[in-house]
Scaffold this motif. Structure first.
Motif, PDB file in Angstrom:
ATOM      1  N   ASP A  58      17.848  36.630 -55.985  1.00  7.87           N
ATOM      2  CA  ASP A  58      18.509  35.432 -56.516  1.00  7.87           C
ATOM      3  C   ASP A  58      19.553  34.891 -55.525  1.00  7.87           C
ATOM      4  N   GLY A  59      19.903  33.621 -55.720  1.00 11.59           N
ATOM      5  CA  GLY A  59      20.793  32.916 -54.790  1.00 11.59           C
ATOM      6  C   GLY A  59      22.165  33.570 -54.650  1.00 11.59           C
ATOM      7  N   GLU A  60      22.696  34.050 -55.778  1.00  7.73           N
ATOM      8  CA  GLU A  60      24.046  34.641 -55.740  1.00  7.73           C
ATOM      9  C   GLU A  60      24.067  35.903 -54.875  1.00  7.73           C
ATOM     10  N   THR A  61      23.041  36.725 -55.028  1.00  5.38           N
ATOM     11  CA  THR A  61      22.934  37.951 -54.217  1.00  5.38           C
ATOM     12  C   THR A  61      22.806  37.578 -52.742  1.00  5.38           C
ATOM     13  N   LEU A  62      21.961  36.588 -52.451  1.00  2.00           N
ATOM     14  CA  LEU A  62      21.769  36.180 -51.052  1.00  2.00           C
ATOM     15  C   LEU A  62      23.088  35.685 -50.459  1.00  2.00           C
ATOM     16  N   GLN A  63      23.856  34.919 -51.262  1.00  2.00           N
ATOM     17  CA  GLN A  63      25.128  34.389 -50.755  1.00  2.00           C
ATOM     18  C   GLN A  63      26.091  35.529 -50.440  1.00  2.00           C
ATOM     19  N   ARG A  64      26.128  36.550 -51.273  1.00  2.00           N
ATOM     20  CA  ARG A  64      27.030  37.687 -51.010  1.00  2.00           C
ATOM     21  C   ARG A  64      26.626  38.391 -49.705  1.00  2.00           C
ATOM     22  N   ILE A  65      25.334  38.507 -49.470  1.00  2.00           N
ATOM     23  CA  ILE A  65      24.885  39.156 -48.225  1.00  2.00           C
ATOM     24  C   ILE A  65      25.230  38.261 -47.029  1.00  2.00           C
ATOM     25  N   ALA A  66      25.070  36.938 -47.220  1.00  2.00           N
ATOM     26  CA  ALA A  66      25.390  35.996 -46.125  1.00  2.00           C
ATOM     27  C   ALA A  66      26.860  36.094 -45.736  1.00  2.00           C
ATOM     28  N   ASN A  67      27.712  36.394 -46.724  1.00  2.00           N
ATOM     29  CA  ASN A  67      29.160  36.449 -46.460  1.00  2.00           C
ATOM     30  C   ASN A  67      29.623  37.821 -45.969  1.00  2.00           C
ATOM     31  N   ALA A  68      28.678  38.777 -45.835  1.00  2.00           N
ATOM     32  CA  ALA A  68      29.085  40.170 -45.585  1.00  2.00           C
ATOM     33  C   ALA A  68      29.752  40.374 -44.226  1.00  2.00           C
ATOM     34  N   GLY A  69      29.444  39.547 -43.251  1.00  2.00           N
ATOM     35  CA  GLY A  69      30.073  39.699 -41.932  1.00  2.00           C
ATOM     36  C   GLY A  69      29.076  39.779 -40.791  1.00  2.00           C
ATOM     37  N   PRO A  70      28.154  40.776 -40.791  1.00  2.00           N
ATOM     38  CA  PRO A  70      27.188  40.849 -39.684  1.00  2.00           C
ATOM     39  C   PRO A  70      26.187  39.689 -39.727  1.00  2.00           C
ATOM     40  N   LEU A  71      25.447  39.542 -38.618  1.00  2.00           N
ATOM     41  CA  LEU A  71      24.350  38.572 -38.613  1.00  2.00           C
ATOM     42  C   LEU A  71      23.324  38.987 -39.661  1.00  2.00           C
ATOM     43  N   VAL A  72      22.732  38.000 -40.321  1.00  2.00           N
ATOM     44  CA  VAL A  72      21.706  38.288 -41.327  1.00  2.00           C
ATOM     45  C   VAL A  72      20.415  37.606 -40.905  1.00  2.00           C
ATOM     46  N   VAL A  73      19.319  38.362 -40.895  1.00  2.00           N
ATOM     47  CA  VAL A  73      18.007  37.760 -40.648  1.00  2.00           C
ATOM     48  C   VAL A  73      17.312  37.650 -41.990  1.00  2.00           C
ATOM     49  N   SER A  74      16.997  36.433 -42.393  1.00  2.00           N
ATOM     50  CA  SER A  74      16.318  36.223 -43.665  1.00  2.00           C
ATOM     51  C   SER A  74      14.852  35.886 -43.379  1.00  2.00           C
ATOM     52  N   ASP A  75      13.965  36.831 -43.697  1.00  2.00           N
ATOM     53  CA  ASP A  75      12.530  36.631 -43.442  1.00  2.00           C
ATOM     54  C   ASP A  75      11.937  35.916 -44.654  1.00  2.00           C
ATOM     55  N   GLU A  76      11.624  34.626 -44.457  1.00  2.00           N
ATOM     56  CA  GLU A  76      11.153  33.792 -45.566  1.00  2.00           C
ATOM     57  C   GLU A  76       9.698  33.366 -45.367  1.00  2.00           C
ATOM     58  N   VAL A  77       8.906  34.263 -44.730  1.00  2.00           N
ATOM     59  CA  VAL A  77       7.527  33.880 -44.417  1.00  2.00           C
ATOM     60  C   VAL A  77       6.690  33.646 -45.679  1.00  2.00           C
ATOM     61  N   TYR A  78       7.101  34.234 -46.821  1.00  4.14           N
ATOM     62  CA  TYR A  78       6.353  34.028 -48.083  1.00  4.14           C
ATOM     63  C   TYR A  78       7.003  32.967 -48.980  1.00  4.14           C
ATOM     64  N   ARG A  79       7.930  32.200 -48.463  1.00  5.20           N
ATOM     65  CA  ARG A  79       8.745  31.340 -49.323  1.00  5.20           C
ATOM     66  C   ARG A  79       7.922  30.306 -50.089  1.00  5.20           C
ATOM     67  N   GLU A  80       6.802  29.859 -49.523  1.00 10.22           N
ATOM     68  CA  GLU A  80       5.987  28.843 -50.220  1.00 10.22           C
ATOM     69  C   GLU A  80       5.059  29.464 -51.264  1.00 10.22           C
ATOM     70  N   ILE A  81       4.998  30.795 -51.317  1.00 10.99           N
ATOM     71  CA  ILE A  81       4.074  31.399 -52.280  1.00 10.99           C
ATOM     72  C   ILE A  81       4.887  31.978 -53.435  1.00 10.99           C
TER      73      ILE A  81
END
Ligand SMILES: Cc1ncc(COP(=O)(O)O)c(C=O)c1O
Length: 399
Positions: free
Chosen positions: A197-220
């Motif tokens: 969910d978006g809230e969890t993703l936002q918390r990870i985005a704010n964690a500090g280190p670089l984040v790689v978000s693999d969204e290769v399945y995003r359209e499915i």
């Protein structure tokens, strides 16, 4: 042979000796590949025979329609066959950036598939001694890419509470150390089919280190579009591609989106790995993304196809394997508990004795033990027949 030449010969063969495996006399692979083998997915697929039902596959069972073939003919006939700019044609980068506020000139890089995007990012940022946080269970390439870069993959566990495999963000944050260079996130997930969910993703985005978000399945997806991490923080690097959404696995077309300062070393790594993505595939991708109406209807059609296949898989899993799992929210995988404590042997036995291929859950991390990944990117007949074969084998084995 004059004496000094003989000496030189000995010296060279001694030197070569150090570079050869003492048992096989074959050249020694680089240390960075030590203990890295072909993935279990490849090993299981190698057991396929013409009679096998393949539910181990990680690519869409979708063929191009007439329009997609026309786009390909046009790309071959009119597109350039020359090198493109390293990060790709700017006209394609503009379409990938869309209206998301990313600068096509400096914040988008087209790559030879999502895999090359990931490799470029790891080569750009990960040093020996670093740590990379990877999901467990998760796509096996993340831990391998960390090892190839000399780093240590550190698993963050996904909780199988009610089998929905949630990310426990507090537990993930506790794993961050001064050595943590990257956090890898994958939603929708391979192998779980879960969406974060978006809230969890936002918390990870704010964690500090670089984040790689693999969204290769995003359209499915099945009920609602999965949230993207794009733009959630300056630290986020999003990767995606057309392998899964457009059944273009062999055409190697992916991308990276990141802020300019983060992107620069990624483009440098990409230049030395691939030079540029295939010019043909770039032209094809440009035709696809330019025709928004056709693209929308294509994506709706393949989502509808996968939804039908998902229902067929869930029905057979419940009937044949006596397992109920929450419907996967995205991608085309069901991660199913099975009565076996060594799922590698279980999957290999199914491949040879029941002629059905599934991937052992442990291929995706220790928490995957006790599960198999069933891909429903297969015909309804194959889904039914494959899962029925597993059920029949289990009943015959008294499990
Ligand atoms: C989670 C995930 N990321 C990346 C990839 C690589 O995709 P591509 O074909 O774009 O390299 C795959 C392929 O199976 C995948 O499952």
């Amino acid at each position: 042979m004059p004496c000094d030449e003989k000496l030189l010969g000995c010296y060279v063969s001694e030197l070569l000796g150090e570079r050869r495996d003492s048992a096989t006399q074959q050249p020694k692979p680089a240390k960075r590949l030590a203990n890295i083998e072909l993935s279990l997915i490849r090993q299981i697929n190698a057991l396929a025979t013409p009679l096998s039902v393949n539910l181990g596959i990680g690519e869409p069972n979708v063929e191009p329609d007439e329009t997609l073939r026309e786009f390909a003919v046009r790309a071959a006939a009119t597109g350039s066959w020359h090198y493109t700019a390293n990060p790709g044609n700017v006209s394609l980068r503009r379409l990938i950036a869309g209206e998301n506020g990313f600068d096509p000139k400096s914040e988008v890089c087209v790559t030879a598939g999502t895999e090359e995007a990931l490799f470029s990012i790891f080569q750009a940022y990960v040093d020996p001694g670093d740590e990379v946080l990877v999901p467990n269970p998760g796509f096996l390439a993340y831990a391998t890419l960390a090892r190839i870069a000399g780093a240590t993959p550190v698993a963050y566990e996904l909780a199988p509470r009610a089998a929905d495999w949630r990310v426990d963000v507090d537990a993930l944050l506790r794993k961050i150390t001064p050595k943590t260079k990257l956090i890898v996130v994958n939603s929708p997930s391979n192998p779980l089919g879960s969406v974060i969910d978006g809230e969890t993703l936002q918390r990870i985005a704010n964690a500090g280190p670089l984040v790689v978000s693999d969204e290769v399945y995003r359209e499915i997806w099945y009920d609602a579009p999965p949230p993207s991490m794009l733009g959630m923080s300056e630290n986020v690097i999003v990767v995606g591609g057309m392998s899964k959404s457009h059944a273009m696995t062999g055409l190697r077309l992916g991308w990276v989106l990141a802020r300019e300062a983060v992107m620069k070393p990624i483009v440098t790594a990409h230049q030395y790995i691939a030079t540029c993505a295939s010019a043909f595939s770039q032209s094809l991708a440009e035709s696809i993304l330019s025709d928004a109406d056709w693209n929308r209807s294509w994506l709706e059609r393949i989502r509808a196809q996968f939804r039908t296949q998902r229902e067929a898989a869930l029905f057979s899993i419940e009937r044949e394997l006596d397992a109920t799992i929450p419907p996967p929210a995205g991608a085309f995988y069901a991660f199913v508990p099975v009565p076996a404590c060594d799922t590698v042997t279980f999957a290999k036995t199914l491949a040879t004795d029941a002629a059905v291929l599934v991937i052992p859950g442990v291929a995706f991390g220790s928490l995957g033990e006790g599960f198999v990944r069933i891909s429903y990117a297969a015909s309804i007949e194959d889904i039914g027949a494959g899962i029925e074969r597993i059920g029949r084998w289990l009943r015959a084995a008294g499990r």
